[in-house]
Write a protein that holds these residues in place. Structure first.
Motif, PDB file in Angstrom:
ATOM      1  N   VAL A   1      49.187  46.783  38.847  1.00 53.76           N
ATOM      2  CA  VAL A   1      49.529  48.239  39.509  1.00 53.76           C
ATOM      3  C   VAL A   1      49.948  48.043  40.857  1.00 53.76           C
ATOM      4  O   VAL A   1      50.186  49.075  41.500  1.00 53.76           O
ATOM      5  CB  VAL A   1      47.942  48.749  39.744  1.00 53.76           C
ATOM      6  CG1 VAL A   1      47.211  49.004  38.254  1.00 53.76           C
ATOM      7  CG2 VAL A   1      46.875  47.964  40.627  1.00 53.76           C
ATOM      8  N   LEU A   2      50.700  46.953  41.050  1.00 50.63           N
ATOM      9  CA  LEU A   2      51.406  46.965  42.504  1.00 50.63           C
ATOM     10  C   LEU A   2      52.282  48.018  42.947  1.00 50.63           C
ATOM     11  O   LEU A   2      52.235  48.694  43.972  1.00 50.63           O
ATOM     12  CB  LEU A   2      51.979  45.523  42.637  1.00 50.63           C
ATOM     13  CG  LEU A   2      52.722  45.339  43.791  1.00 50.63           C
ATOM     14  CD1 LEU A   2      51.894  45.200  45.061  1.00 50.63           C
ATOM     15  CD2 LEU A   2      53.643  43.935  43.807  1.00 50.63           C
ATOM     16  N   GLU A   3      52.936  48.292  41.834  1.00 54.95           N
ATOM     17  CA  GLU A   3      53.808  49.820  42.154  1.00 54.95           C
ATOM     18  C   GLU A   3      53.208  50.941  42.424  1.00 54.95           C
ATOM     19  O   GLU A   3      53.787  51.855  43.231  1.00 54.95           O
ATOM     20  CB  GLU A   3      54.615  50.021  40.611  1.00 54.95           C
ATOM     21  CG  GLU A   3      55.779  48.801  40.243  1.00 54.95           C
ATOM     22  CD  GLU A   3      56.810  48.932  41.058  1.00 54.95           C
ATOM     23  OE1 GLU A   3      57.480  49.839  41.289  1.00 54.95           O
ATOM     24  OE2 GLU A   3      57.057  47.806  41.607  1.00 54.95           O
ATOM     25  N   ASN A   4      51.971  51.038  42.355  1.00 55.87           N
ATOM     26  CA  ASN A   4      51.163  52.313  42.789  1.00 55.87           C
ATOM     27  C   ASN A   4      51.133  52.285  44.231  1.00 55.87           C
ATOM     28  O   ASN A   4      50.684  53.273  44.689  1.00 55.87           O
ATOM     29  CB  ASN A   4      49.929  52.475  41.893  1.00 55.87           C
ATOM     30  CG  ASN A   4      50.097  52.637  40.669  1.00 55.87           C
ATOM     31  OD1 ASN A   4      50.835  53.102  39.852  1.00 55.87           O
ATOM     32  ND2 ASN A   4      48.846  52.275  39.743  1.00 55.87           N
ATOM     33  N   PHE A   5      51.194  51.275  44.784  1.00 58.21           N
ATOM     34  CA  PHE A   5      51.038  51.066  46.306  1.00 58.21           C
ATOM     35  C   PHE A   5      52.396  51.281  47.072  1.00 58.21           C
ATOM     36  O   PHE A   5      52.366  50.862  48.262  1.00 58.21           O
ATOM     37  CB  PHE A   5      50.141  49.878  46.592  1.00 58.21           C
ATOM     38  CG  PHE A   5      48.855  49.960  46.183  1.00 58.21           C
ATOM     39  CD1 PHE A   5      47.781  50.279  47.119  1.00 58.21           C
ATOM     40  CD2 PHE A   5      48.449  49.879  44.894  1.00 58.21           C
ATOM     41  CE1 PHE A   5      46.216  50.253  46.909  1.00 58.21           C
ATOM     42  CE2 PHE A   5      47.126  49.866  44.402  1.00 58.21           C
ATOM     43  CZ  PHE A   5      45.956  50.233  45.506  1.00 58.21           C
ATOM     44  N   SER A   6      53.429  50.933  46.210  1.00 56.39           N
ATOM     45  CA  SER A   6      54.816  50.590  46.915  1.00 56.39           C
ATOM     46  C   SER A   6      55.269  51.730  47.807  1.00 56.39           C
ATOM     47  O   SER A   6      56.093  51.287  48.973  1.00 56.39           O
ATOM     48  CB  SER A   6      55.965  50.187  45.659  1.00 56.39           C
ATOM     49  OG  SER A   6      56.048  51.704  45.173  1.00 56.39           O
ATOM     50  N   GLU A   7      54.974  53.057  47.744  1.00 58.88           N
ATOM     51  CA  GLU A   7      55.318  53.758  48.744  1.00 58.88           C
ATOM     52  C   GLU A   7      54.412  54.307  49.631  1.00 58.88           C
ATOM     53  O   GLU A   7      54.595  55.375  50.360  1.00 58.88           O
ATOM     54  CB  GLU A   7      55.814  55.207  47.658  1.00 58.88           C
ATOM     55  CG  GLU A   7      56.602  54.827  46.798  1.00 58.88           C
ATOM     56  CD  GLU A   7      58.243  54.462  47.353  1.00 58.88           C
ATOM     57  OE1 GLU A   7      58.470  54.603  48.557  1.00 58.88           O
ATOM     58  OE2 GLU A   7      58.853  53.450  46.821  1.00 58.88           O
ATOM     59  N   LEU A   8      53.235  53.787  49.656  1.00 59.82           N
ATOM     60  CA  LEU A   8      52.231  53.917  50.471  1.00 59.82           C
ATOM     61  C   LEU A   8      52.320  53.334  51.848  1.00 59.82           C
ATOM     62  O   LEU A   8      52.792  52.255  52.044  1.00 59.82           O
ATOM     63  CB  LEU A   8      50.685  53.751  50.092  1.00 59.82           C
ATOM     64  CG  LEU A   8      50.392  54.412  48.747  1.00 59.82           C
ATOM     65  CD1 LEU A   8      49.141  53.745  48.173  1.00 59.82           C
ATOM     66  CD2 LEU A   8      50.264  55.771  48.851  1.00 59.82           C
ATOM     67  N   PRO A   9      52.040  54.086  53.056  1.00 62.95           N
ATOM     68  CA  PRO A   9      52.143  53.469  54.308  1.00 62.95           C
ATOM     69  C   PRO A   9      51.039  52.431  54.765  1.00 62.95           C
ATOM     70  O   PRO A   9      49.850  52.731  55.155  1.00 62.95           O
ATOM     71  CB  PRO A   9      51.814  54.513  55.435  1.00 62.95           C
ATOM     72  CG  PRO A   9      50.947  55.388  54.496  1.00 62.95           C
ATOM     73  CD  PRO A   9      51.365  55.355  53.108  1.00 62.95           C
TER      74      PRO A   9
END
Length: 564
Positions: free
Chosen positions: A397-405
């Motif tokens: 699920v790494l992609e779910n965090f890619s755009e988070l600050p």
């Protein structure tokens, strides 16, 4: 000795990404055609030699090379695993029960290997290239021949002519740089105590601990999980794990006194072994911070499952401990070199509120710039709600965090996830293990965590006496090998696994990418990694083959050589 006409050893050169199963019908691994290995100074090179004997025999392995003193040869032993991988995962070798090649066993004295009749056996060869080795091409020969009777037993042996494996080491005259990635592999001290029947903190304990820590450093693990108190990890509700607590704690009339002397020795010992970074044991129970860890005060258990995480008593305890602990860690020069944990893998709305309450307690006493709080968590809502900026999501699920600050970008893996994400359980091919290194580089990951360095208990710690040599799945709790990557050796030293060595090579691949970046820039390195790959590399989307993993590593090393 007796001889049979035309009997010979069948000897094949293999790379590190093959798994040789002990079968007689055919070799289950691909033979390496290219016998030249390009390597950096300070790098460990691994390859394999598969051997099959037409009759039971004892073979001697003799090294002929200027690097003779830097070569280690181990036998790839087999262990039974009845839960090797997810049957729904189509990128595994097998999910069927069987014997799997894994523990790397020392050879008998004088480099002697016992061979069964008509079965493939693998030798794992490691070459530790000296850090100041001059550039050039160096031959390395390994002869497999029948051992003399005086080396083994005095019964007739079948004598076969020597078979020679010859490779060439092409040394690139630049040193592999120090690892930048924070690599964590949770060290379960109580498992060590239980297996070796030693008390926590006695002299035999420290002797064994040193051996394990030095082995961790040699394999790219540079962060040490530190049991301030018995870690509240993989423990059944209402159950407890054997006590392992570095803090001495007494209390009288509500005033706590703390003895940091055992913690001091732990830190000093770790540093002597080459470790510089530390993570403190979790302050609250796993999966949502519902209760408190097992903590001994005045010689008795004071906290545990029966004490709420947000109880006034525990808040008062942390309020007295954490400022003094922070001062101690500052005095040890560990501000910025260690971090804390709240609760492992919180999830759900109710848990979110509990986690936020416990996080508030910790942040009150632990400055983020000195003692940050990291936790494995795969629910991005904890970041979106502002509770944390330092999550460690699982690879899938790494992609779910890619755009988070985020303040730091970390990742972990556990179990057997589908989509071909990297991992190292028994049933997986080794390319899924080694691919991690270049993917960490490509995705700009700063830290990696794995929970099972030596978790030898059964799941939830219900069976302290689980034998990892016999029950490789922790009582069907995890796919084989997920809970540990070192076996307990009889001499107080770890027995490395094939999976552990391949993971170590992944860490070297990452360091090689960083070395090349210092020479030509990140854009050029990424161009090499993306060569022939249509979509941007992701944990769930990369070429799924041993050929790609080997080729991309060779291209990186070639580019380093050309950039000099």
């Amino acid at each position: 000795m007796c001889e049979a006409e035309n009997w010979r050893y069948d000897v094949r050169l293999l790379d590190d990404l093959q798994k040789v199963f002990m079968r007689g019908d055919k070799l289950t691994a691909e033979v390496r055609r290219n016998r030249r290995f390009r390597v950096l100074q300070g790098q460990r090179l691994n390859f394999q030699i598969a051997v099959k004997s037409p009759a039971r025999s004892f073979a001697n392995c003799r090294v002929d090379s200027l690097f003779r003193d830097y070569v280690t040869i181990r036998h790839v032993g087999s262990v039974f695993c009845d839960f090797p991988s997810d049957p729904l995962d189509d990128m595994t070798i097998t999910s069927e029960p069987g014997f799997f090649p894994d523990p790397l066993l020392p050879l008998y004295p004088n480099q002697v290997l016992a061979l069964p009749a008509d079965k493939w056996v693998s030798l794992w060869v490691s070459v530790d290239i000296p850090r100041e080795c001059p550039s050039g091409r160096y031959p390395l020969r390994i002869a497999v021949s029948t051992a003399a009777n005086d080396v083994v037993l005095a019964w007739p042996l079948h004598v076969m002519p020597p078979e020679i494996v010859e490779i060439e080491l092409d040394i690139i005259p630049v040193e592999l740089p120090k690892q930048k990635l924070w690599s964590c592999s949770w060290f379960h001290t109580d498992c060590l105590q239980r297996w070796y029947h030693c008390g926590f903190g006695d002299e035999r304990f420290w002797e064994i601990l040193r051996r394990y820590l030095k082995d961790m450093v040699a394999h790219g693990i540079n962060v040490l999980y530190t049991p301030l108190w018995t870690p509240p990890l993989d423990t059944a509700i209402g159950h407890e794990r054997p006590t392992c607590q570095l803090l001495g704690i007494t209390e009288k009339d509500g005033i706590y006194e703390f003895d940091f002397s055992l913690l001091k020795r732990w830190i000093d010992t770790a540093r002597e072994c080459g470790l510089e970074l530390f993570e403190m044991s979790h302050a609250f129970t796993q999966w949502g911070a519902k209760a408190t860890p097992k903590i001994i005060v005045n010689g008795e258990r004071r906290f545990g499952w029966d004490v709420s995480a947000t109880s006034r008593e525990y808040q008062d305890f942390l309020g007295q401990l954490l400022p003094k602990l922070a001062d101690f860690l500052r005095a040890e020069g560990l501000a910025g070199k260690c971090f804390f944990h709240n609760s492992d893998e919180p999830h759900g709305e109710e848990t979110l509120k509990r986690y936020q309450a416990s996080q508030t307690i910790l942040e009150k006493y632990l400055p983020d710039d000195e003692f940050p709080i990291f936790d494995a968590m795969s629910d991005p809502e904890y970041v979106k709600s502002g509770i944390t900026k330092r999550p460690i999501p699982v690879t899938s699920v790494l992609e779910n965090f890619s755009e988070l600050p985020l303040k730091a970008r970390w990742v972990y893996y556990c179990g057997n996830w589908q989509d071909g994400v990297p991992n190292r359980v028994f049933g997986m091919p080794s390319w899924r293990n080694r691919a991690l290194g270049v993917l960490l580089y490509a995705l700009g990951i700063e830290g990696f965590l794995h929970w099972g360095h030596n978790f030898w208990f059964s799941q939830y710690s219900l069976d302290y006496d689980n034998n990892p040599w016999q029950n490789t799945s922790a009582g069907y709790g995890f796919y084989g090998g997920d809970s540990y990557h070192v076996y307990p050796g009889n001499d107080g030293a770890p027995v490395d696994s094939l999976r552990y060595e391949v993971f170590s090579e992944a860490m070297q691949d990452l360091r090689a990418c960083q070395l090349l970046e210092s020479m030509v820039g990140r854009e050029a390195v990424m161009a090499i990694l993306q060569e022939g790959v249509e979509r941007p590399l992701k944990m769930t989307d990369y070429p799924h083959s041993a050929e790609w993993v080997s080729d991309v590593n060779e291209r990186i090393l070639k580019a380093i050589d050309q950039a000099l």
